[in-house]
Motif scaffolding. Structure first.
Motif, PDB file in Angstrom:
ATOM      1  N   PRO A  64       0.830  -1.214   0.000  1.00  0.00           N
ATOM      2  CA  PRO A  64       0.000   0.000   0.000  1.00  0.00           C
ATOM      3  C   PRO A  64       0.863   1.262   0.000  1.00  0.00           C
ATOM      4  O   PRO A  64       2.084   1.209   0.158  1.00  0.00           O
ATOM      5  CB  PRO A  64      -0.810  -0.128   1.299  1.00  0.00           C
ATOM      6  CG  PRO A  64      -0.670  -1.558   1.715  1.00  0.00           C
ATOM      7  CD  PRO A  64       0.677  -1.987   1.222  1.00  0.00           C
ATOM      8  N   SER A  65       0.201   2.413  -0.108  1.00  0.00           N
ATOM      9  CA  SER A  65       0.915   3.687  -0.176  1.00  0.00           C
ATOM     10  C   SER A  65       1.668   3.971   1.112  1.00  0.00           C
ATOM     11  O   SER A  65       2.866   4.244   1.115  1.00  0.00           O
ATOM     12  CB  SER A  65      -0.059   4.832  -0.464  1.00  0.00           C
ATOM     13  OG  SER A  65      -0.820   4.562  -1.614  1.00  0.00           O
ATOM     14  N   TYR A  66       0.971   3.938   2.231  1.00  0.00           N
ATOM     15  CA  TYR A  66       1.555   4.154   3.551  1.00  0.00           C
ATOM     16  C   TYR A  66       1.060   3.041   4.464  1.00  0.00           C
ATOM     17  O   TYR A  66      -0.111   2.668   4.425  1.00  0.00           O
ATOM     18  CB  TYR A  66       1.174   5.528   4.115  1.00  0.00           C
ATOM     19  CG  TYR A  66       1.705   6.672   3.304  1.00  0.00           C
ATOM     20  CD1 TYR A  66       2.990   7.151   3.508  1.00  0.00           C
ATOM     21  CD2 TYR A  66       0.925   7.254   2.306  1.00  0.00           C
ATOM     22  CE1 TYR A  66       3.491   8.196   2.744  1.00  0.00           C
ATOM     23  CE2 TYR A  66       1.419   8.304   1.541  1.00  0.00           C
ATOM     24  CZ  TYR A  66       2.701   8.768   1.769  1.00  0.00           C
ATOM     25  OH  TYR A  66       3.205   9.797   1.016  1.00  0.00           O
ATOM     26  N   VAL A  67       1.965   2.523   5.281  1.00  0.00           N
ATOM     27  CA  VAL A  67       1.636   1.364   6.103  1.00  0.00           C
ATOM     28  C   VAL A  67       2.049   1.651   7.535  1.00  0.00           C
ATOM     29  O   VAL A  67       3.240   1.746   7.840  1.00  0.00           O
ATOM     30  CB  VAL A  67       2.364   0.092   5.601  1.00  0.00           C
ATOM     31  CG1 VAL A  67       1.848  -1.134   6.354  1.00  0.00           C
ATOM     32  CG2 VAL A  67       2.183  -0.083   4.104  1.00  0.00           C
ATOM     33  N   ASP A  68       1.073   1.815   8.430  1.00  0.00           N
ATOM     34  CA  ASP A  68       1.427   1.991   9.831  1.00  0.00           C
ATOM     35  C   ASP A  68       1.527   0.613  10.492  1.00  0.00           C
ATOM     36  O   ASP A  68       1.205  -0.409   9.877  1.00  0.00           O
ATOM     37  CB  ASP A  68       0.439   2.914  10.539  1.00  0.00           C
ATOM     38  CG  ASP A  68      -0.961   2.323  10.668  1.00  0.00           C
ATOM     39  OD1 ASP A  68      -1.087   1.099  10.841  1.00  0.00           O
ATOM     40  OD2 ASP A  68      -1.930   3.093  10.605  1.00  0.00           O
ATOM     41  N   PRO A  69       2.004   0.541  11.747  1.00  0.00           N
ATOM     42  CA  PRO A  69       2.232  -0.768  12.362  1.00  0.00           C
ATOM     43  C   PRO A  69       1.001  -1.659  12.467  1.00  0.00           C
ATOM     44  O   PRO A  69       1.131  -2.875  12.627  1.00  0.00           O
ATOM     45  CB  PRO A  69       2.772  -0.403  13.752  1.00  0.00           C
ATOM     46  CG  PRO A  69       3.430   0.922  13.554  1.00  0.00           C
ATOM     47  CD  PRO A  69       2.556   1.633  12.571  1.00  0.00           C
ATOM     48  N   SER A  70      -0.181  -1.085  12.405  1.00  0.00           N
ATOM     49  CA  SER A  70      -1.394  -1.895  12.498  1.00  0.00           C
ATOM     50  C   SER A  70      -1.829  -2.437  11.141  1.00  0.00           C
ATOM     51  O   SER A  70      -2.767  -3.246  11.068  1.00  0.00           O
ATOM     52  CB  SER A  70      -2.539  -1.068  13.091  1.00  0.00           C
ATOM     53  OG  SER A  70      -2.934  -0.026  12.195  1.00  0.00           O
ATOM     54  N   GLN A  71      -1.154  -2.008  10.065  1.00  0.00           N
ATOM     55  CA  GLN A  71      -1.542  -2.425   8.727  1.00  0.00           C
ATOM     56  C   GLN A  71      -0.598  -3.506   8.203  1.00  0.00           C
ATOM     57  O   GLN A  71       0.391  -3.861   8.849  1.00  0.00           O
ATOM     58  CB  GLN A  71      -1.573  -1.207   7.799  1.00  0.00           C
ATOM     59  CG  GLN A  71      -2.654  -0.199   8.193  1.00  0.00           C
ATOM     60  CD  GLN A  71      -2.574   1.080   7.379  1.00  0.00           C
ATOM     61  OE1 GLN A  71      -1.504   1.632   7.184  1.00  0.00           O
ATOM     62  NE2 GLN A  71      -3.720   1.565   6.916  1.00  0.00           N
TER      63      GLN A  71
END
Length: 748
Positions: free
Chosen positions: A318-325
């Motif tokens: 994905p474009s941006y991935v935070d730790p929950s993704q």
């Protein structure tokens, strides 16, 4: 088709050369000798600069790959080729481009190599600011040598520098290529850039061209099929070289964009990024039919990798991935409805050895992902990562060796302390030893954030202060913990955040410069940025940052500027090294005339003081850097026409134009551990570009070396080592940090 000059419709912008040079080793003397190699542009002995091996990485935005060669591009740091030992090699060097250098070359907007000969590679390069002209660079030998297009090219600016590639080679003819430019034109060449013609383009509105691709039209067809991605419009297809266009896949939102195009068995894969929830992975029929959704639901898709040995295996980021993704993998990519499994990501697997693997990544900022041999490489905001997705998770290991793309704002070497670097995105790093091939690098804080200034006490070399604020949060209100400015009492090894920042600090106490009083480590002055006119502010503390008090600026008018823009490499504040509680700010009017401010009461109140001799100066509103030497001041303006400004305590100033284009100043010892009696000046004007030194109090200058490092390196700050004679560190605007040893013993 019509013949056309790609840059004819836009006026040419001229940029001062701020950083380019050769990388060598050893001491550099400040006098010419007939047997030394010289740089033809500077007529001085070449280089002596070495990169500081921080392992800084950078935002790597995309790849180009064919056969055994893999290339990478970055948002501000140049282009690289992957070497046999897993080390990336910088391609944009003076040796490769030659004397025809241009600092616009350092942001690589697009990269492509020919499928039939990967040594044929093309770069679309541009300045760091948007909406300006760039260049097309072409190489027939893998970037060993580049030729430049004869004219400037309008280059499309994406929101984050990570758009899809806008160059496409004919998959069956390595002499043919197509370039999509920022003025929504397509240019084609049949002779590898010797001549260019315009191609007809679709009526697709005013959206930027985010990607172009050429696929084979089959045997016997003279030209490939062209695919053009248009922001807010969709994917267009032409089988007759632009004679007619068909919209294959419409986009649903005006800001949606296609960020990646990948041919695969059964069709063309396209990634759609969207802030409106309309993105995803789609597959288009190569014959021009419509596109169908085949990706995970509700995912803004940045890039897709297809395993060249097994087209059923794909990996989506994905474009941006935070730790929950999560990241996504598929083992039936050619199916009509592929199945996707999520992969939780983690960094380094617990045995990490590099500092980027030990920091807390709050978000993965995706570039492209590609299979290279048996590896899965992921271009991301920290660099290049190897992804091991063989298990149930995605394990990321840094694979960025050789990529030093940090944008430095300040550099400082405290006596007996580590080298300190202040950069965009990476905050403050402590580097020990700075001249080692594998130094230990320790971040001041483990999360994202940017650092803007470093300062050491003029009388206590162990006391250091730093300004850290997040440029993505210019109000300081969104992510409060990123207001991480503070001090160190051990030369930068450990840090304490200013106590006031943990409570309710003044809203405008952000960015800018900081200074420490002589003989009083509790007394600091902070000059915040992003303020101008009567809104300008200065803060001071008498309790080491437990409280910050707004100072009185006597005579402040709407015409005054102190530190108006936080992105400027500006050092306008300095402490008097001989008198406790005294400070100076080198400000200006809006027109650029210097205005000097002085405080003699610990920073509590400020008055304007005389600047006799500077009445005709009009360039002091931008990259001013001021340095206190003895009882006087030196200043440079950061503009190509500016000289060195020298002031006395009485307010008398002179302008020395024997060296023009000064951008940074520092003072250090002629003899190891001695007084700071050598003054260094880095200049950027083409005729004077390089490092200069003075041993007579800045009355006369000698050039020691030409411009620094590779083309990607406008210099923003320099610092002298207080313990090592002639050692100077340099912070660049895109190629990390460098060090040089000047042989001062040759000087009299």
């Amino acid at each position: 088709m019509t013949d056309r000059d790609p840059g004819a419709a836009v006026s040419r912008r001229t940029f001062a050369l701020l950083g380019a040079g050769a990388v060598t080793a050893g001491l550099v003397g400040c006098t010419e000798t007939p047997d030394e190699p010289t740089d033809r542009r500077t007529s001085t002995p070449v280089g002596g600069y070495r990169p500081v091996a921080i392992g800084g990485g950078g935002w790597v935005t995309g790849f180009a790959q064919s056969g055994a060669i893999t290339y990478a591009r970055t948002d501000v740091g140049g282009a690289y080729a992957l070497g046999p030992q897993g080390v990336w090699r910088q391609l944009l060097t003076v040796a490769a481009v030659g004397d025809d250098v241009d600092p616009a070359d350092y942001r690589v907007d697009a990269i492509a190599c020919a499928a039939t000969d990967a040594r044929r590679v093309a770069l679309l390069v541009a300045p760091s600011d948007s909406g300006t002209l760039g260049n097309l660079l072409l190489s027939k030998n893998g970037g060993v040598r580049w030729t430049r297009s004869r004219s400037r090219w309008p280059v499309a600016e994406t929101t984050d520098g990570a758009g899809g590639d806008r160059i496409a080679f004919d998959p069956q003819d390595d002499s043919r290529l197509v370039v999509a430019t920022g003025d929504r034109q397509l240019y084609a060449s049949d002779d590898f850039g010797g001549t260019w013609s315009t191609l007809p383009v679709p009526s697709a509105g005013t959206g930027t061209y985010s990607a172009v691709l050429a696929t084979s039209a089959g045997e016997g067809t003279p030209f490939p099929v062209l695919w053009l991605a248009v922001v807010g419009s969709g994917l267009w297809r032409s089988a007759d070289r632009g004679g007619s266009w068909t919209k294959v896949h419409p986009l649903k939102h005006p800001m949606d964009r296609i960020s990646d195009l990948q041919p695969s068995d059964g069709g063309l894969l396209l990634c759609v990024e969207s802030m409106a929830g309309t993105g995803g992975l789609f597959r288009a029929d190569l014959d021009g039919g419509g596109a169908t959704s085949i990706g995970p639901s509700a995912v803004s898709a940045r890039s897709i990798a297809v395993d060249p040995t097994d087209p059923d295996h794909g990996f989506l980021v994905p474009s941006y991935v935070d730790p929950s993704q999560v990241l996504y993998a598929s083992s039936d990519l050619t199916a009509a409805r592929p199945m996707w499994t999520s992969r939780r990501w983690s960094i380094g697997g617990g045995g990490s050895s590099t500092w980027p693997e030990r920091v807390t990544l709050e978000t993965l900022s995706s570039g492209q992902v590609r299979y290279v041999d048996d590896r899965l490489l992921y271009a991301e905001g920290m660099g290049v990562w190897d992804i091991d997705a063989t298990g149930g998770a995605a394990l990321l290991t840094l694979a960025s060796s050789g990529i030093e793309e940090l944008v430095g704002n300040s550099v400082l070497k405290p006596a007996d302390g580590p080298l300190l670097t202040a950069s965009f995105d990476r905050g403050v790093l402590a580097v020990t030893p700075p001249t080692g091939s594998r130094p230990t690098v320790t971040p001041l804080r483990r999360g994202f954030g940017s650092a803007w200034d470093l300062s050491v006490s003029p009388t206590d070399p162990t006391f250091v202060a730093a300004v850290l604020d997040d440029h993505q949060d210019p109000t300081g209100r969104t992510v409060h913990e990123r207001r991480a400015s503070g001090y160190s009492t051990d030369g930068g090894r450990t840090w304490t955040r200013f106590p006031a920042l943990q409570k309710s600090p003044p809203a405008d106490l952000l960015f800018g410069n900081i200074a420490i009083s002589a003989d009083d480590n509790d007394n600091l002055v902070w000059l915040p940025s992003n303020l101008s006119g009567t809104a300008s502010a200065v803060y001071w503390t008498a309790d080491r940052g437990t409280t910050w008090v707004r100072a009185h600026l006597l005579g402040l008018t709407e015409d005054d500027l102190l530190h108006p823009t936080f992105t400027l490499a500006r050092k306008a504040l300095v402490a008097d090294p001989r008198h406790r509680g005294q400070f100076t700010i080198f400000g200006s009017t809006r027109e650029g005339t210097p205005v000097l401010w002085r405080s003699t009461d610990r920073g509590a109140s400020w008055s304007k003081v005389a600047t006799r001799g500077l009445e005709t100066v009009r360039n002091a509103r931008y990259g001013v850097r001021v340095l206190a030497i003895g009882s006087g001041l030196l200043a440079v303006t950061g503009t190509s026409d500016g000289g060195v400004l020298r002031g006395t305590p009485a307010g008398d100033w002179t302008s020395d134009v024997s060296v023009r284009g000064g951008v940074a100043l520092a003072a250090g010892p002629r003899q190891a551990n001695g007084p700071a009696d050598a003054v260094y000046l880095y200049a950027g004007a083409p005729d004077d570009a390089g490092l200069h030194v003075s041993i007579d109090g800045a009355k006369t200058w000698r050039r020691c070396a030409g411009p620094v490092l590779d083309l990607a390196a406008p210099v923003r700050s320099i610092a002298a080592d207080p313990r090592a004679s002639g050692r100077v560190y340099l912070a660049t605007g895109g190629s990390g940090y460098a060090v040089i040893d000047v042989a001062l013993r040759f000087m009299r």
